[in-house]
Scaffold this motif. Structure first.
Motif, PDB file in Angstrom:
ATOM      1  N   ASP A   1      42.528  36.561  46.738  1.00 53.08           N
ATOM      2  CA  ASP A   1      42.568  35.434  47.668  1.00 53.08           C
ATOM      3  C   ASP A   1      42.088  34.144  46.996  1.00 53.08           C
ATOM      4  O   ASP A   1      42.720  33.081  47.128  1.00 53.08           O
ATOM      5  N   LEU A   2      40.961  34.227  46.281  1.00 58.86           N
ATOM      6  CA  LEU A   2      40.413  33.044  45.624  1.00 58.86           C
ATOM      7  C   LEU A   2      41.327  32.536  44.513  1.00 58.86           C
ATOM      8  O   LEU A   2      41.508  31.332  44.340  1.00 58.86           O
ATOM      9  N   ALA A   3      41.912  33.472  43.765  1.00 57.05           N
ATOM     10  CA  ALA A   3      42.820  33.067  42.684  1.00 57.05           C
ATOM     11  C   ALA A   3      44.019  32.315  43.248  1.00 57.05           C
ATOM     12  O   ALA A   3      44.515  31.364  42.642  1.00 57.05           O
ATOM     13  N   GLY A   4      44.471  32.734  44.433  1.00 56.75           N
ATOM     14  CA  GLY A   4      45.596  32.050  45.062  1.00 56.75           C
ATOM     15  C   GLY A   4      45.251  30.632  45.476  1.00 56.75           C
ATOM     16  O   GLY A   4      46.097  29.732  45.406  1.00 56.75           O
ATOM     17  N   ARG A   5      44.002  30.427  45.867  1.00 60.07           N
ATOM     18  CA  ARG A   5      43.581  29.098  46.317  1.00 60.07           C
ATOM     19  C   ARG A   5      43.114  28.212  45.166  1.00 60.07           C
ATOM     20  O   ARG A   5      43.412  27.022  45.134  1.00 60.07           O
ATOM     21  N   LEU A   6      42.389  28.804  44.228  1.00 62.28           N
ATOM     22  CA  LEU A   6      41.758  28.008  43.173  1.00 62.28           C
ATOM     23  C   LEU A   6      42.601  27.892  41.910  1.00 62.28           C
ATOM     24  O   LEU A   6      42.384  26.989  41.106  1.00 62.28           O
ATOM     25  N   ARG A   7      43.559  28.800  41.722  1.00 62.37           N
ATOM     26  CA  ARG A   7      44.416  28.813  40.532  1.00 62.37           C
ATOM     27  C   ARG A   7      43.607  28.708  39.242  1.00 62.37           C
ATOM     28  O   ARG A   7      43.766  27.780  38.447  1.00 62.37           O
ATOM     29  N   PRO A   8      42.719  29.658  38.986  1.00 65.97           N
ATOM     30  CA  PRO A   8      41.957  29.651  37.738  1.00 65.97           C
ATOM     31  C   PRO A   8      42.869  29.945  36.546  1.00 65.97           C
ATOM     32  O   PRO A   8      43.954  30.510  36.706  1.00 65.97           O
ATOM     33  N   ASP A   9      42.418  29.563  35.377  1.00 65.81           N
ATOM     34  CA  ASP A   9      43.165  29.886  34.156  1.00 65.81           C
ATOM     35  C   ASP A   9      42.934  31.336  33.752  1.00 65.81           C
ATOM     36  O   ASP A   9      43.820  31.990  33.213  1.00 65.81           O
ATOM     37  N   VAL A  10      41.724  31.820  33.995  1.00 64.16           N
ATOM     38  CA  VAL A  10      41.352  33.188  33.622  1.00 64.16           C
ATOM     39  C   VAL A  10      40.489  33.790  34.728  1.00 64.16           C
ATOM     40  O   VAL A  10      39.606  33.122  35.265  1.00 64.16           O
ATOM     41  N   VAL A  11      40.758  35.057  35.051  1.00 62.14           N
ATOM     42  CA  VAL A  11      39.887  35.807  35.953  1.00 62.14           C
ATOM     43  C   VAL A  11      39.149  36.857  35.124  1.00 62.14           C
ATOM     44  O   VAL A  11      39.772  37.667  34.445  1.00 62.14           O
ATOM     45  N   VAL A  12      37.823  36.802  35.151  1.00 66.72           N
ATOM     46  CA  VAL A  12      37.003  37.837  34.515  1.00 66.72           C
ATOM     47  C   VAL A  12      36.781  38.912  35.576  1.00 66.72           C
ATOM     48  O   VAL A  12      36.126  38.672  36.585  1.00 66.72           O
ATOM     49  N   MET A  13      37.352  40.100  35.338  1.00 63.46           N
ATOM     50  CA  MET A  13      37.484  41.109  36.393  1.00 63.46           C
ATOM     51  C   MET A  13      36.764  42.409  36.056  1.00 63.46           C
ATOM     52  O   MET A  13      36.988  43.010  35.004  1.00 63.46           O
TER      53      MET A  13
END
Length: 219
Positions: A44-56
């Protein structure tokens, strides 16, 4: 000035999230744009914030890191996000699945801060990152449980030298190590890697490793 790499940190342990965020935010070329504690929140956050990288992280409530990675970077995702998986060594079989799900790389949680920062920067550039000290154990240990796919026409388009390079990639070798093994320049190795990815329609070295094991090219 170049805009900093935007990073979303996802881990169900608050202390680890805070630690990662503190390390990342201390770098002038990196910026944490969000934190969350489960895979669904990450999507959900990635869809809103459009980060370059997600550390998962891998194991999390609500939606685990593998499923979240598949939704963020898997096949068919219209606007994939680069995912860097961090995990403990005893979860290595899950990391293999995360790589298949579309992750651009992985690191161990006990890696030094410099490795984490380098991993984020590497993945952000579009390159792949495989922690060299665990690649052979990580993928190799589970190779026997991976049913090789039938060798398709794409395999036969690789030259003997390209197959050799692919096997070394799957063995966790860096470009410099491949160059030393095959007595080639690093630029030549980079050319071979690029050709292999293009011919096999693979996104990066991570997919090349998975491909090699799936095709039974590595034992």
């Amino acid at each position: 000035m170049t805009a900093p790499v935007r990073v979303l940190v996802c881990d169900d342990q608050a202390l680890i999230r805070t630690g990662f965020a503190t390390i990342i935010d201390a770098q002038p070329d990196l910026a944490v744009v969000g934190e969350c504690g489960d895979g669904r929140a990450a999507v959900d956050l990635a869809g809103r914030l459009r980060p370059d990288v997600v550390v998962m992280d891998v194991r999390m409530p609500v939606l685990d890191g593998i499923a979240a990675t598949r939704l963020l970077a898997g096949a068919g995702v219209a606007e994939p996000v680069k995912v860097l998986v961090v995990t403990t060594f005893n979860l290595d079989e899950y990391v293999y699945e995360a790589l298949r799900a579309g992750a651009s790389g992985f690191l161990l949680k006990d890696a030094p801060p410099a490795q984490l920062l380098n991993g984020i920067r590497t993945v952000a550039t579009g390159a792949a990152l495989l922690a060299p000290e665990v690649t052979r154990q990580l993928v190799g240990r589970y190779a026997a449980r991976i049913r090789p796919a039938d060798q398709g026409p794409a395999d036969s388009t690789l030259t003997p030298r390209e197959l050799e390079v692919l096997r070394l990639i799957a063995d966790g070798r860096s470009n410099s190590e491949i160059a030393a093994t095959l007595v080639l320049s690093q630029e030549t190795v980079k050319t071979y890697v690029s050709r292999i990815l293009t011919k096999l329609n693979l996104r990066d070295r991570v997919q090349a490793v998975v491909y090699a094991y799936r095709r039974g090219l590595v034992t």
